[in-house]
Design a protein around this motif. Structure first.
Motif, PDB file in Angstrom:
ATOM      1  N   ASN A  50       3.857  -3.345   0.371  1.00 61.15           N
ATOM      2  CA  ASN A  50       3.027  -2.499  -0.399  1.00 61.15           C
ATOM      3  C   ASN A  50       1.529  -3.823  -0.927  1.00 61.15           C
ATOM      4  O   ASN A  50       1.754  -2.655  -1.903  1.00 61.15           O
ATOM      5  CB  ASN A  50       3.750  -1.639  -1.460  1.00 61.15           C
ATOM      6  CG  ASN A  50       4.593  -0.398  -0.314  1.00 61.15           C
ATOM      7  OD1 ASN A  50       3.520   0.302  -0.094  1.00 61.15           O
ATOM      8  ND2 ASN A  50       5.501  -0.744  -0.132  1.00 61.15           N
ATOM      9  N   SER A  51       1.730  -4.453  -0.252  1.00 60.56           N
ATOM     10  CA  SER A  51       0.960  -5.583  -0.854  1.00 60.56           C
ATOM     11  C   SER A  51      -0.450  -4.888  -1.370  1.00 60.56           C
ATOM     12  O   SER A  51      -1.473  -5.489  -2.217  1.00 60.56           O
ATOM     13  CB  SER A  51       0.615  -6.438  -0.823  1.00 60.56           C
ATOM     14  OG  SER A  51       0.139  -7.026   0.637  1.00 60.56           O
ATOM     15  N   ASN A  52      -1.352  -3.435  -0.034  1.00 59.77           N
ATOM     16  CA  ASN A  52      -2.547  -3.976  -0.337  1.00 59.77           C
ATOM     17  C   ASN A  52      -2.765  -2.261  -0.737  1.00 59.77           C
ATOM     18  O   ASN A  52      -3.825  -1.326  -0.325  1.00 59.77           O
ATOM     19  CB  ASN A  52      -3.035  -3.273   1.180  1.00 59.77           C
ATOM     20  CG  ASN A  52      -3.296  -5.304   1.237  1.00 59.77           C
ATOM     21  OD1 ASN A  52      -3.529  -5.539   1.143  1.00 59.77           O
ATOM     22  ND2 ASN A  52      -2.955  -4.919   2.930  1.00 59.77           N
ATOM     23  N   ASN A  53      -1.596  -1.581  -1.065  1.00 57.51           N
ATOM     24  CA  ASN A  53      -1.014  -0.436  -2.121  1.00 57.51           C
ATOM     25  C   ASN A  53      -2.243  -0.537  -3.420  1.00 57.51           C
ATOM     26  O   ASN A  53      -1.803  -0.988  -3.991  1.00 57.51           O
ATOM     27  CB  ASN A  53       0.353   0.195  -2.633  1.00 57.51           C
ATOM     28  CG  ASN A  53       0.208   1.465  -2.386  1.00 57.51           C
ATOM     29  OD1 ASN A  53      -0.365   2.176  -3.545  1.00 57.51           O
ATOM     30  ND2 ASN A  53       1.670   2.162  -2.094  1.00 57.51           N
ATOM     31  N   PRO A  54      -2.899   0.269  -4.103  1.00 54.08           N
ATOM     32  CA  PRO A  54      -3.944   0.735  -4.612  1.00 54.08           C
ATOM     33  C   PRO A  54      -2.936   0.693  -5.631  1.00 54.08           C
ATOM     34  O   PRO A  54      -2.823   0.581  -6.566  1.00 54.08           O
ATOM     35  CB  PRO A  54      -4.584   1.349  -4.775  1.00 54.08           C
ATOM     36  CG  PRO A  54      -4.538   1.673  -3.072  1.00 54.08           C
ATOM     37  CD  PRO A  54      -3.817   1.318  -2.474  1.00 54.08           C
ATOM     38  N   LEU A  57      -0.637  -2.158  -7.291  1.00 54.49           N
ATOM     39  CA  LEU A  57      -1.933  -2.903  -7.973  1.00 54.49           C
ATOM     40  C   LEU A  57      -2.429  -2.573  -8.975  1.00 54.49           C
ATOM     41  O   LEU A  57      -2.679  -2.973  -9.727  1.00 54.49           O
ATOM     42  CB  LEU A  57      -3.207  -3.106  -6.802  1.00 54.49           C
ATOM     43  CG  LEU A  57      -3.205  -3.844  -6.092  1.00 54.49           C
ATOM     44  CD1 LEU A  57      -4.160  -3.885  -4.618  1.00 54.49           C
ATOM     45  CD2 LEU A  57      -2.288  -5.488  -5.587  1.00 54.49           C
ATOM     46  N   LYS A 138      -7.743  -7.977  -8.476  1.00 56.36           N
ATOM     47  CA  LYS A 138      -6.306  -7.251  -7.684  1.00 56.36           C
ATOM     48  C   LYS A 138      -5.909  -7.671  -5.995  1.00 56.36           C
ATOM     49  O   LYS A 138      -4.939  -7.470  -5.396  1.00 56.36           O
ATOM     50  CB  LYS A 138      -7.148  -5.809  -7.205  1.00 56.36           C
ATOM     51  CG  LYS A 138      -6.604  -4.433  -8.734  1.00 56.36           C
ATOM     52  CD  LYS A 138      -7.367  -3.828  -8.348  1.00 56.36           C
ATOM     53  CE  LYS A 138      -6.806  -2.427  -9.720  1.00 56.36           C
ATOM     54  NZ  LYS A 138      -7.605  -1.344  -9.712  1.00 56.36           N
ATOM     55  N   SER A 139      -7.211  -8.357  -5.844  1.00 61.30           N
ATOM     56  CA  SER A 139      -7.489  -9.285  -4.426  1.00 61.30           C
ATOM     57  C   SER A 139      -6.612 -10.038  -5.010  1.00 61.30           C
ATOM     58  O   SER A 139      -5.284 -10.805  -3.555  1.00 61.30           O
ATOM     59  CB  SER A 139      -8.294 -10.129  -4.288  1.00 61.30           C
ATOM     60  OG  SER A 139      -8.642 -10.768  -2.507  1.00 61.30           O
ATOM     61  N   SER A 142      -2.669  -9.378  -4.502  1.00 60.56           N
ATOM     62  CA  SER A 142      -2.298  -8.261  -2.922  1.00 60.56           C
ATOM     63  C   SER A 142      -1.316 -10.134  -2.598  1.00 60.56           C
ATOM     64  O   SER A 142      -1.261  -9.653  -1.790  1.00 60.56           O
ATOM     65  CB  SER A 142      -3.480  -7.986  -2.496  1.00 60.56           C
ATOM     66  OG  SER A 142      -2.985  -7.896  -0.840  1.00 60.56           O
ATOM     67  N   SER A 143      -2.412 -11.092  -2.455  1.00 60.59           N
ATOM     68  CA  SER A 143      -2.139 -12.182  -1.441  1.00 60.59           C
ATOM     69  C   SER A 143      -0.830 -12.602  -1.835  1.00 60.59           C
ATOM     70  O   SER A 143      -0.453 -13.353  -1.468  1.00 60.59           O
ATOM     71  CB  SER A 143      -3.642 -12.977  -1.670  1.00 60.59           C
ATOM     72  OG  SER A 143      -4.163 -12.894  -1.242  1.00 60.59           O
ATOM     73  N   LEU A 145       1.708 -11.034  -3.242  1.00 59.62           N
ATOM     74  CA  LEU A 145       2.721  -9.841  -3.155  1.00 59.62           C
ATOM     75  C   LEU A 145       2.624 -10.722  -1.358  1.00 59.62           C
ATOM     76  O   LEU A 145       4.088 -10.499  -0.926  1.00 59.62           O
ATOM     77  CB  LEU A 145       2.053  -8.959  -2.841  1.00 59.62           C
ATOM     78  CG  LEU A 145       2.624  -7.833  -4.656  1.00 59.62           C
ATOM     79  CD1 LEU A 145       2.164  -6.702  -5.139  1.00 59.62           C
ATOM     80  CD2 LEU A 145       3.221  -7.848  -5.104  1.00 59.62           C
ATOM     81  N   SER A 146       1.905 -10.818  -0.864  1.00 56.95           N
ATOM     82  CA  SER A 146       2.097 -10.932   0.391  1.00 56.95           C
ATOM     83  C   SER A 146       2.975 -12.285   0.801  1.00 56.95           C
ATOM     84  O   SER A 146       3.387 -11.856   1.619  1.00 56.95           O
ATOM     85  CB  SER A 146       0.181 -10.560   1.112  1.00 56.95           C
ATOM     86  OG  SER A 146       0.848 -10.892   2.994  1.00 56.95           O
TER      87      SER A 146
END
Length: 431
Positions: A50-54, A57, A138-139, A142-143, A145-146
């Motif tokens: 869920n690395s792009n889940n607002p 983040l 947040k970007s 996200s990276s 986590l991904s």
């Protein structure tokens, strides 16, 4: 190489926390440890998925200021942010995960649920702190986590599979390896043997020649067994590797850290290394080196050495050096990942001996600017004192002082490895 967030979290889930959780939940320490070993990769994998889940983040971004890391046992179970986050990650699979871990670890479902909240709090809090310390937006989070999708693949303990966790279809993208203790063979097709039967002109089968040795399998089966045995021996030879741990100095102003070196067994013998063992604290097991800080302090307290000391002067010359507490290079208030485990051990010792008092000391080698060295050593000692205070043992920490290179013994022109003995954080008993 991507950062492994597991390294950020381990310091929060050390032996002291396991011991406290076992006592609070009424479970065995082995059961708590086993549950955490299964929950941690599941939570990290869920966040990575869920690395792009607002919502994910936002939770990580706000974790640094929430104070959750300072009260994992008390503040995780009823934290609405964690509850919402878990529902977002696992959905209707949440209860299945709790039940699976409870069964795997031999603990109650209530304990499993509380530990899931605790592990999630430690994970989100640690990543949030790292993001704040390194100015990740947040970007960047996200990276980070991904990236974990390629790292968590070997974390699940033996005996626990993704299928048994019931955590949803997203888990199919994670190829966990739970068979490290088994020989793995490459699938291959066995040779197909075609047997042709011929008949005589009258339609009957010709008489078998008994001198021919019978069926083809009489020679083919031994050949296949021989090939299989050869393959097994080859795979065994491939696995003959040994991993040793050596200590490498990395901080010119304060501490050293561990690095892992892999060498083939055909080379020269590996250097002797320290190995974590169970250190007994009145029936509670702490992870530490035999002869290390925990072992020495507990032995001193058990011998009534502290009780029989007439005054502080009788204690001032006996310092115990931390084995695992390291600060980031040049920093006076940022611990290296994994350092909090030994600090948690110290908290456990102080709580077991509430009459004991201590003093913290910080030291550097002779290189660099002495004013800077003195400042950093004082900041580090004060940081540890404040950290211990937040764990409820502040009254037992009488003082914290930095000495810079005042007591350094190794010449500044010596090698970095030689000077490493002067760079340390230490603790002594006080009165």
């Amino acid at each position: 190489m991507s950062l492994n967030v597991i390294d950020l979290i381990k310091g929060q889930l050390g032996p002291a926390l396991v011991s406290q959780a076992a006592s609070q939940f009424g479970e065995s320490e082995s059961g708590i440890s086993k549950a955490i070993s299964g929950l941690l990769p599941a939570v990290v994998g869920g966040l990575a998925n869920n690395s792009n889940n607002p919502g994910v983040l936002d939770a990580i971004t706000n974790a640094s200021s929430s104070g959750i890391l300072g009260n994992l046992l008390g503040g995780s179970s009823d934290n609405s942010i964690i509850s919402t986050l878990l529902s977002s990650i696992f959905g209707d699979k949440l209860s299945g995960l709790v039940n699976s871990i409870a069964s795997f670890a031999g603990i109650s479902n209530n304990s499993s649920s509380s530990l899931l909240n605790l592990v999630t709090g430690a994970t989100v809090g640690s990543i949030g702190k790292y993001a704040a310390d390194n100015n990740l937006d947040k970007s960047g989070i996200s990276s980070l986590l991904s990236d974990q999708k390629g790292i968590v693949s070997t974390l699940l303990p033996a005996g626990l599979s993704l299928a048994s966790l019931n955590i949803g279809d997203w888990a199919k993208g994670y190829k966990f390896d739970n068979d490290n203790d088994a020989i793995k063979t490459t699938p291959h097709e066995e040779p197909k043997v075609e047997v042709t039967r011929s008949t005589t002109s009258n339609g009957t089968f010709p008489e078998r020649n008994n001198d021919s040795g019978g069926s083809i399998w009489k020679w083919l089966l031994p050949l296949l067994l021989l090939i299989a045995a050869g393959y097994f021996l080859w795979k065994q030879c491939e696995k003959k590797e040994t991993t040793t741990t050596t200590t490498v100095a990395t901080d010119s102003t304060g501490t050293s850290s561990d690095t892992t070196v892999t060498s083939d067994t055909s080379t020269a013998a590996a250097p002797t290394s320290k190995v974590d063992e169970n250190i007994d604290l009145n029936g509670t097991a702490l992870k530490g080196y035999k002869g290390g800080l925990e072992d020495q302090m507990i032995a001193f307290l058990k011998s009534d050495g502290y009780k029989n000391a007439a005054n502080d002067a009788a204690l001032k010359d006996k310092w115990y050096d931390f084995d695992h507490v390291n600060f980031k290079t040049g920093s006076g208030n940022q611990l290296e990942a994994g350092s909090e485990g030994q600090l948690q051990n110290l908290v456990a010792i102080l709580k077991a001996y509430p009459e004991a008092k201590i003093k913290i000391g910080g030291y550097t080698d002779k290189t660099g600017n002495e004013a800077v060295n003195l400042k950093i050593s004082k900041e580090r000692a004060a940081f540890i004192k404040d950290w211990l205070g937040k764990q409820g043992v502040g009254a037992q920490v009488l003082d914290a002082e930095g000495y810079g290179s005042q007591f350094a013994k190794v010449d500044a022109k010596a090698s970095d490895a030689e000077r490493a003995t002067d760079r340390k954080m230490s603790v002594r008993f006080a009165k």
